[in-house]
Design an enzyme around this catalytic site. Structure first.
Site, PDB file in Angstrom:
ATOM      1  N   LYS A 171      34.579   2.449  28.787  1.00 43.95           N
ATOM      2  CA  LYS A 171      35.307   1.762  27.730  1.00 43.95           C
ATOM      3  C   LYS A 171      36.723   1.491  28.217  1.00 43.95           C
ATOM      4  O   LYS A 171      37.191   2.191  29.088  1.00 43.95           O
ATOM      5  CB  LYS A 171      35.266   2.578  26.450  1.00 43.95           C
ATOM      6  CG  LYS A 171      36.223   3.785  26.446  1.00 43.95           C
ATOM      7  CD  LYS A 171      36.204   4.497  25.114  1.00 43.95           C
ATOM      8  CE  LYS A 171      36.983   5.771  25.203  1.00 43.95           C
ATOM      9  NZ  LYS A 171      38.259   5.847  24.603  1.00 43.95           N
ATOM     10  N   HIS A 201      31.666   8.634  26.181  1.00 41.35           N
ATOM     11  CA  HIS A 201      31.305  10.028  26.436  1.00 41.35           C
ATOM     12  C   HIS A 201      31.053  10.798  25.146  1.00 41.35           C
ATOM     13  O   HIS A 201      30.438  11.851  25.151  1.00 41.35           O
ATOM     14  CB  HIS A 201      32.383  10.722  27.272  1.00 41.35           C
ATOM     15  CG  HIS A 201      33.641  10.978  26.516  1.00 41.35           C
ATOM     16  ND1 HIS A 201      34.643  10.069  26.434  1.00 41.35           N
ATOM     17  CD2 HIS A 201      34.035  12.034  25.775  1.00 41.35           C
ATOM     18  CE1 HIS A 201      35.623  10.543  25.674  1.00 41.35           C
ATOM     19  NE2 HIS A 201      35.272  11.745  25.251  1.00 41.35           N
ATOM     20  N   GLU A 239      43.013  14.440  15.390  1.00 39.46           N
ATOM     21  CA  GLU A 239      43.535  15.190  16.543  1.00 39.46           C
ATOM     22  C   GLU A 239      44.887  15.752  16.150  1.00 39.46           C
ATOM     23  O   GLU A 239      45.621  15.120  15.393  1.00 39.46           O
ATOM     24  CB  GLU A 239      43.721  14.256  17.733  1.00 39.46           C
ATOM     25  CG  GLU A 239      42.445  13.681  18.291  1.00 39.46           C
ATOM     26  CD  GLU A 239      42.749  12.660  19.370  1.00 39.46           C
ATOM     27  OE1 GLU A 239      42.644  13.010  20.545  1.00 39.46           O
ATOM     28  OE2 GLU A 239      43.126  11.532  19.023  1.00 39.46           O
ATOM     29  N   HIS A 263      34.207   5.702  19.200  1.00 42.91           N
ATOM     30  CA  HIS A 263      33.741   6.995  18.681  1.00 42.91           C
ATOM     31  C   HIS A 263      33.426   6.956  17.185  1.00 42.91           C
ATOM     32  O   HIS A 263      32.358   7.378  16.752  1.00 42.91           O
ATOM     33  CB  HIS A 263      34.798   8.074  18.911  1.00 42.91           C
ATOM     34  CG  HIS A 263      35.222   8.228  20.336  1.00 42.91           C
ATOM     35  ND1 HIS A 263      34.446   7.788  21.382  1.00 42.91           N
ATOM     36  CD2 HIS A 263      36.328   8.777  20.886  1.00 42.91           C
ATOM     37  CE1 HIS A 263      35.081   8.062  22.515  1.00 42.91           C
ATOM     38  NE2 HIS A 263      36.218   8.657  22.236  1.00 42.91           N
ATOM     39  N   LYS A 363      46.223  10.708  15.090  1.00 48.64           N
ATOM     40  CA  LYS A 363      46.861  11.701  15.947  1.00 48.64           C
ATOM     41  C   LYS A 363      47.917  12.438  15.143  1.00 48.64           C
ATOM     42  O   LYS A 363      48.387  11.951  14.124  1.00 48.64           O
ATOM     43  CB  LYS A 363      47.528  11.008  17.127  1.00 48.64           C
ATOM     44  CG  LYS A 363      46.526  10.500  18.147  1.00 48.64           C
ATOM     45  CD  LYS A 363      47.207  10.238  19.463  1.00 48.64           C
ATOM     46  CE  LYS A 363      46.214   9.792  20.521  1.00 48.64           C
ATOM     47  NZ  LYS A 363      45.284  10.856  20.932  1.00 48.64           N
ATOM     48  N   LYS A 368      42.787  19.716  14.673  1.00 52.65           N
ATOM     49  CA  LYS A 368      41.729  18.933  15.294  1.00 52.65           C
ATOM     50  C   LYS A 368      40.452  19.118  14.478  1.00 52.65           C
ATOM     51  O   LYS A 368      40.057  20.263  14.209  1.00 52.65           O
ATOM     52  CB  LYS A 368      41.530  19.464  16.709  1.00 52.65           C
ATOM     53  CG  LYS A 368      40.546  18.727  17.574  1.00 52.65           C
ATOM     54  CD  LYS A 368      40.538  19.421  18.947  1.00 52.65           C
ATOM     55  CE  LYS A 368      39.368  18.981  19.804  1.00 52.65           C
ATOM     56  NZ  LYS A 368      39.536  17.632  20.327  1.00 52.65           N
TER      57      LYS A 368
END
Lengths: 511, 357
Positions: A171, A201, A239, A263, A363, A368
């Protein structure tokens, strides 16, 4: 195209022993980059060490830096320990590194490919790699079309002597719908879709795959997994870290391109999709594409009702004062890049008609957390007195992807004592803890699938394009508007995101 | 692994209900919360007093990957009539939430006549709806008095064919067991230990120009530790059954054996040499007219080297980890597998044919 080779080996015990791929070469473009030393080579080393790779396996790195084979091996060896879990054995490394080679070359120049082609033929002869090649594009995305074109011109879009040729694309798959289509068209001029492995991933993570296991290996969830029972769905990918040293990259990408297009959309697909007929590449990806197609298009003139763009200012995260996004390294002082994005989407199909899906990614959130929360309707009628049910909330089923992988179900229960007071309790199942063993790294899983020729956990062209199609109106509007809502670091997003749900009487969960 | 073993102060004779209640108490944390129970299977272990500590250690090591209710039956049919239960839970903290997860173990000493009716104690303690594995870590015979009833409880029986003094008899009885109609699925730790070797041998023939050599194998040499016959015979049995060799004769020279087979392209000779005391399996070498394929273990490390030669030329070479194969790992491998293992059964039959020569 000969993609599988019917080499009958009576010693292969497929019932009992893990499948080992056919011999082959992995060619990495952009080999001097971070990904090679941090992820690809450590993953390959661990696979080799655990006897999951064929005896005849070679890795060829290409980039512009001048290096000898030995210097390249040395460079990879220096950082290997930091990136493998089980320690490095010198004997195993020496044996694995004997199959690692390096070709300095400019990936824009045809000569590089002539040289590569000759080199790969030599490897076939000397190391028995059977003409099988996987080309891994880990170079700058702007070079992808050139590299693919040159590979095609050099005839390397087909394996040698009946071997296979596969192409791995990292990506981002484009920057928007148009560039994604151009990239896909460009690639498909030289490679068939079946040869192309777009890697996200996230799909290699055990915990993400577990969403599928939960939904389709259990009969009790599926009957209530629809608009009759579900009020709305919340997907959170939060995150706690900021952009760190990746400011320059992030200025170009933003949360939408960095996290949401790939994602978050993948998690949406896995949550909303129909049961696939089989867990194979085409069945699974077909169902995912159907979800993306069913998402109601966001009108460009009403984006604010569907999307919120946020950016963190300075604040406190876990007892530490942190800078705002605009103060980060390599970030413009008036940047409107989003570090947070909330979306309200509708999946217009029989199963989900009228059920809003609220997606958020950001973020510098308080912690998380990645989770999918299925919020059910309230019970239609409660026989208990209103005063007695004050603590009772609708059922929520939460699938936590990380950090504490598991399920929790909020159910109503009687508070002990006289009368009939009912309150909500959380029933937690940490299925992640049922198995203490560490799951293998996502790259190990995906590289092995690549060598085995199983594209199930890779992204198909129409998936990438489908995700861009949903987000395109938002990106166009934002590009014109240049406005961003602020939230202090350590908060769950800007106030406007609360309003996105508040308008119809809903609110974000606290993960 | 981080974790704590919690033991019940109780012990002694207990009813099933008392055992379940005490196990529940073991999961109670000091702060009043209740640890979760995690179990994916039932594991019944039949052992004796001497081996019990090692077995218990292996069982608690298994808790990480194969959380189970373990029922360890320490059996002594010769003793005075006695039944006594001890309870423990192996608890781990996992994840940011600090939640405790426990795997339970019930240890029952059965002496005298109850030792011949272990099923009457194991059965009621099984967790419903989960598969049942029955493991005999020590000498095992399918003719033992309690076995048939215990096997009825189990979905899979795990044994170690090398645990008995008389190894030939052990393999013969195993073959007879798997040949029985309605026999349970059987796993053999000697066979699991061969997995990496089998995998590496298969890898050596993956290259196209060498795939054909499998039919032309003319000799095999196996170097192993004395006492490793079961494993080695299973290895040779596997080669023979996979490659279509029929045994036709055996010659002995001390402990060494030379076995002759009819192969698809003529005679195959297999040399077995128990001359390597420091590694259960040291080296396997297959030769055809043009090639030699060798898998050999490192002297000190758990690493194995594959070497493929064509005449005097080195064609391919690789070193990988052999993997760790302590008792817990071997059993863990078996717990992952359900159903009958036909490749093993074929290898076992072939091994017995060799013994019959």
């Amino acid at each position: 195209m000969a993609d599988t080779q019917a080499l009958q080996n009576p010693l292969r015990d497929e019932q009992r022993l893990p499948r080992v791929p056919d011999p082959g070469v992995m060619v990495i473009f952009g080999a001097s980059g971070d990904l090679t030393s941090r992820k690809l080579v450590p993953a390959l080393y661990e696979l080799a060490s655990q006897r999951r790779l064929p005896l005849e396996m070679a890795v060829v790195g290409i980039s512009r830096t001048e290096m000898s084979h030995e210097e390249f091996r040395q460079k990879l060896r220096e950082t290997l320990e930091e990136h493998v879990s089980g320690g490095v054995s010198d004997d195993v490394w020496d044996s694995f590194a004997g199959g690692i080679f390096y070709l300095p070359g400019d990936s824009k120049e045809p000569e590089t490919y002539e040289e590569l082609k000759g080199f790969l033929k030599k490897l076939d002869a000397e190391r028995g790699t059977l003409g099988n090649r996987a080309f891994y594009l880990s170079a700058s995305p702007s070079l992808f079309p050139t590299i693919v074109g040159r590979l095609g011109e050099a005839g390397m879009n087909e394996g040698e002597d009946g071997g296979w040729s596969r192409l791995v694309v990292e990506k981002p798959f484009g920057r928007d719908l148009e560039s994604a289509r151009e990239l896909n068209d460009e690639i498909r001029r030289h490679f068939d879709e079946a040869q192309i492995y777009r890697i996200d991933h996230y799909l290699g993570k055990e915990t993400v795959q577990n969403i599928l296991a939960l939904r389709f290996a259990n009969g009790i969830f599926e009957p209530i997994w629809n608009q009759h029972y579900v009020d709305h769905v919340q997907i959170t990918v939060a995150e706690d870290i900021g952009v760190g040293t990746r400011g320059a990259f992030y200025e170009e990408a933003g949360a939408l391109r960095d996290i949401v297009q790939n994602h978050v959309m993948q998690v949406l697909c896995l949550t909303a999709m129909e049961p696939p007929v089989a867990f194979d590449a085409e069945s699974l990806r077909e169902e995912k594409v159907k979800v993306l197609k069913a998402v109601r298009p966001i009108p460009e003139d009403g984006v604010e009702e569907y999307a919120v763009r946020g950016q963190y200012t300075s604040g406190w995260v876990w007892g530490e004062e942190v800078a705002g996004y605009r103060e980060e390294e390599n970030v413009g002082p008036d940047s409107v890049t989003e570090t947070y994005l909330a979306l309200r989407l509708f999946v217009d199909n029989w199963r989900w008609a009228g059920v809003p899906f609220f997606l958020r990614a950001g973020k510098r959130m308080p912690k998380k957390a990645t989770e999918v929360a299925i919020q059910f309707h309230s019970s239609p009628h409660t026989p208990f007195a209103r005063d007695d049910t004050e603590g009772l909330e609708p059922n929520v089923l939460v699938v936590r992807v990380q950090p504490d992988e598991g399920l929790s179900l909020k159910i109503g229960a009687k508070v002990p004592g006289a009368g009939f007071e009912v309150s909500s309790v959380n029933m937690d199942l940490l299925y992640g803890t049922a198995f203490l063993e560490e799951a293998p790294d996502a790259y190990q899983r995906l590289l092995l699938d690549l060598m085995l020729g199983d594209p199930t956990l890779f992204i198909r062209a129409d998936e990438a394009e489908g995700a861009w199609r949903i987000l395109d109106p938002v990106m166009r509007r934002w590009a014109e508007e240049k406005k961003v809502e602020f939230y202090p670091a350590g908060a769950w997003g800007p106030r406007e995101a609360d309003e996105l749900l508040g308008r119809d009487g809903r609110e974000w969960r606290r993960p | 692994m981080i974790g704590e073993t919690r033991e019940s102060p109780g012990g002694g004779p207990m009813s099933v209900a008392e055992i379940e209640r005490e196990l529940g108490k073991l999961r109670a944390n000091e702060d009043g919360t209740l640890a979760l129970r995690s179990s994916v299977l039932n594991l019944i272990v039949v052992t004796d007093e001497a081996s019990a500590p090692e077995v218990t250690r292996s069982v608690s090591n298994l808790a990480g990957r194969h959380p189970a209710r373990a029922i360890v039956l320490i059996s002594d049919p010769e003793g005075e009539w006695n039944v006594d239960a001890q309870l423990s839970a192996f608890c781990n903290v996992r994840g940011g939430g600090g939640a405790q997860v426990c795997a339970e173990q019930v240890t029952i000493h059965a002496e005298g006549p109850p030792a011949n009716h272990l099923e009457s104690m194991a059965g009621p303690l099984l967790i419903p709806d989960l598969p049942v594995f029955l493991w005999y870590p020590g000498a095992f015979s399918p003719h033992s008095p309690e076995f048939a009833a215990m096997a009825d409880l189990a979905d899979r029986v795990i044994v170690d064919s090398a645990a008995r003094e008389h190894r030939d008899a052990s393999l013969r009885e195993m073959a007879e067991l798997v040949g029985r109609e309605g026999a349970p699925a059987v796993g053999d730790l000697q066979w699991v230990g061969l997995s990496p070797w089998r995998s590496l041998l298969a890898d050596a023939f993956a290259a196209r120009e060498r795939a054909g050599e499998l039919e032309k194998i003319a000799s095999v040499e196996v170097l192993y530790a004395p006492g490793g016959e079961c494993r080695v015979l299973l290895l040779v049995g596997w080669l023979a059954s996979s490659l279509g060799w029929t045994p036709k004769g055996m010659a002995r020279d001390g402990d060494r054996r030379r076995i002759g087979f009819d192969g698809p392209s003529g005679d195959v000779e297999v040399f077995l040499s128990p001359d390597s005391p420091d590694a259960r399996l040291r080296r396997v070498r297959l030769r055809s007219a043009d090639y030699s394929f060798q898998i050999s273990r490192h002297r000190e490390h758990r690493e194995v080297k594959t070497t493929v030669m064509r005449g005097e030329d080195l064609v391919a070479e690789r070193t990988v980890h052999l993997g760790h194969f302590d008792l817990g790992v071997l059993v863990g491998e078996e717990l992952q597998f359900r159903g009958r293992d036909e490749v093993y059964e074929a290898a076992l039959r072939s091994a017995v044919e060799i013994l019959d020569l």
